[in-house]
Motif scaffolding. Sequence first.
Motif, PDB file in Angstrom:
ATOM      1  N   MET A   1       0.843  -1.195   0.000  1.00 29.64           N
ATOM      2  CA  MET A   1       0.000   0.000   0.000  1.00 29.64           C
ATOM      3  C   MET A   1       0.875   1.241   0.000  1.00 29.64           C
ATOM      4  O   MET A   1       1.927   1.274   0.628  1.00 29.64           O
ATOM      5  N   THR A   2       0.465   2.267  -0.750  1.00 26.16           N
ATOM      6  CA  THR A   2       1.200   3.517  -0.805  1.00 26.16           C
ATOM      7  C   THR A   2       1.348   4.107   0.593  1.00 26.16           C
ATOM      8  O   THR A   2       0.398   4.132   1.370  1.00 26.16           O
ATOM      9  N   ALA A   3       2.582   4.579   0.890  1.00 26.09           N
ATOM     10  CA  ALA A   3       2.835   5.150   2.209  1.00 26.09           C
ATOM     11  C   ALA A   3       1.953   6.379   2.423  1.00 26.09           C
ATOM     12  O   ALA A   3       1.770   7.197   1.520  1.00 26.09           O
ATOM     13  N   LEU A   4       1.421   6.493   3.622  1.00 26.21           N
ATOM     14  CA  LEU A   4       0.529   7.597   3.964  1.00 26.21           C
ATOM     15  C   LEU A   4       1.156   8.390   5.101  1.00 26.21           C
ATOM     16  O   LEU A   4       1.420   7.856   6.167  1.00 26.21           O
ATOM     17  N   LYS A   5       1.407   9.674   4.849  1.00 28.86           N
ATOM     18  CA  LYS A   5       2.032  10.499   5.879  1.00 28.86           C
ATOM     19  C   LYS A   5       1.053  10.735   7.034  1.00 28.86           C
ATOM     20  O   LYS A   5      -0.148  10.884   6.801  1.00 28.86           O
ATOM     21  N   PRO A   6       1.560  10.808   8.257  1.00 29.51           N
ATOM     22  CA  PRO A   6       0.680  11.102   9.391  1.00 29.51           C
ATOM     23  C   PRO A   6       0.094  12.507   9.268  1.00 29.51           C
ATOM     24  O   PRO A   6       0.688  13.390   8.636  1.00 29.51           O
ATOM     25  N   PRO A   7      -1.061  12.752   9.856  1.00 24.63           N
ATOM     26  CA  PRO A   7      -1.582  14.112   9.916  1.00 24.63           C
ATOM     27  C   PRO A   7      -0.567  15.038  10.591  1.00 24.63           C
ATOM     28  O   PRO A   7       0.136  14.632  11.511  1.00 24.63           O
ATOM     29  N   SER A   8      -0.489  16.266  10.156  1.00 25.08           N
ATOM     30  CA  SER A   8       0.490  17.210  10.689  1.00 25.08           C
ATOM     31  C   SER A   8       0.108  17.652  12.099  1.00 25.08           C
ATOM     32  O   SER A   8      -1.072  17.643  12.475  1.00 25.08           O
ATOM     33  N   PRO A   9       1.094  18.063  12.902  1.00 20.26           N
ATOM     34  CA  PRO A   9       0.794  18.521  14.258  1.00 20.26           C
ATOM     35  C   PRO A   9      -0.223  19.662  14.306  1.00 20.26           C
ATOM     36  O   PRO A   9      -1.115  19.670  15.163  1.00 20.26           O
ATOM     37  N   ASP A  10      -0.111  20.640  13.393  1.00 19.38           N
ATOM     38  CA  ASP A  10      -1.057  21.751  13.430  1.00 19.38           C
ATOM     39  C   ASP A  10      -2.468  21.305  13.073  1.00 19.38           C
ATOM     40  O   ASP A  10      -3.453  21.831  13.613  1.00 19.38           O
ATOM     41  N   SER A  11      -2.577  20.287  12.198  1.00 25.82           N
ATOM     42  CA  SER A  11      -3.915  19.785  11.870  1.00 25.82           C
ATOM     43  C   SER A  11      -4.515  19.005  13.043  1.00 25.82           C
ATOM     44  O   SER A  11      -5.725  19.056  13.275  1.00 25.82           O
ATOM     45  N   ILE A  12      -3.668  18.309  13.796  1.00 25.36           N
ATOM     46  CA  ILE A  12      -4.144  17.619  15.007  1.00 25.36           C
ATOM     47  C   ILE A  12      -4.712  18.631  15.996  1.00 25.36           C
ATOM     48  O   ILE A  12      -5.803  18.444  16.561  1.00 25.36           O
TER      49      ILE A  12
END
Length: 248
Positions: free
Chosen positions: A1-12
Amino acid sequence: MTALKPPSPDSILYVIYQRDGDGAFTYEVDGGVIVSYWYGYAFDLKGKHYFTGFATRTEGTEGPEAEGGLMEPGHVAIAQATFVQGGDAAKPVWSQLDTDGYVGEFGANDQGDPVDTTRKAQSHATDDGRLVLAVPTRRFADGVATASFALFLFDPANVDDLSFRRWGYLGSIAAGSDNSAACDDEKVMPCAVSTGELTFGAPGASGLPALKVGLAGKAISGPGTLRDLGPADALTYTFNAKAGRYQP
């Protein structure tokens, strides 16, 4: 599966507090409250891939985040936003699963326990589909650096009867110390450095594993004297459901 970056800290932070910090990882919201990104963890459980971002919130002037009363002085409220991976192999996406502004509290001086980036987080999946997460932390006070693990429980299917929602803070346990900043070449306070190794043991009545911290290095045994740490110094913690904490 294509690598998926974690949500960014500011978006959290935005997902949890619904306030735009213009890309900042720490910023002020209502009533003098300071919110900060604390830690992010990606993990797999029961065939699903998750990411949880933890944040902290000071008490401020508009009232406590703690349920049922004021937070302890100097503590911050721990919050979380959890996502589960969906989509397909060619185009995976994060779907928001849960957010919670209060899963516990910790810290000192209106700051969360600092994450120790020299050690890795550890986790353990239980037979009933929960996950115990141990995040390494390191606090410095009075010339002594104390290593610990901040403990959290993820219960996505609400299988237990604890008061936590999907996430709960289970307390922190010690895992070594270093008094190098305060010792004085063995004259009065010997220099003692110890490290702790965490292992997960058999489950107890709660279904949560026992935790064992094996210690290595040196400990002060008396005025001006040291001793070697060994197997007999290992610490074992079990989960106390009434207290909601791991205890010796």
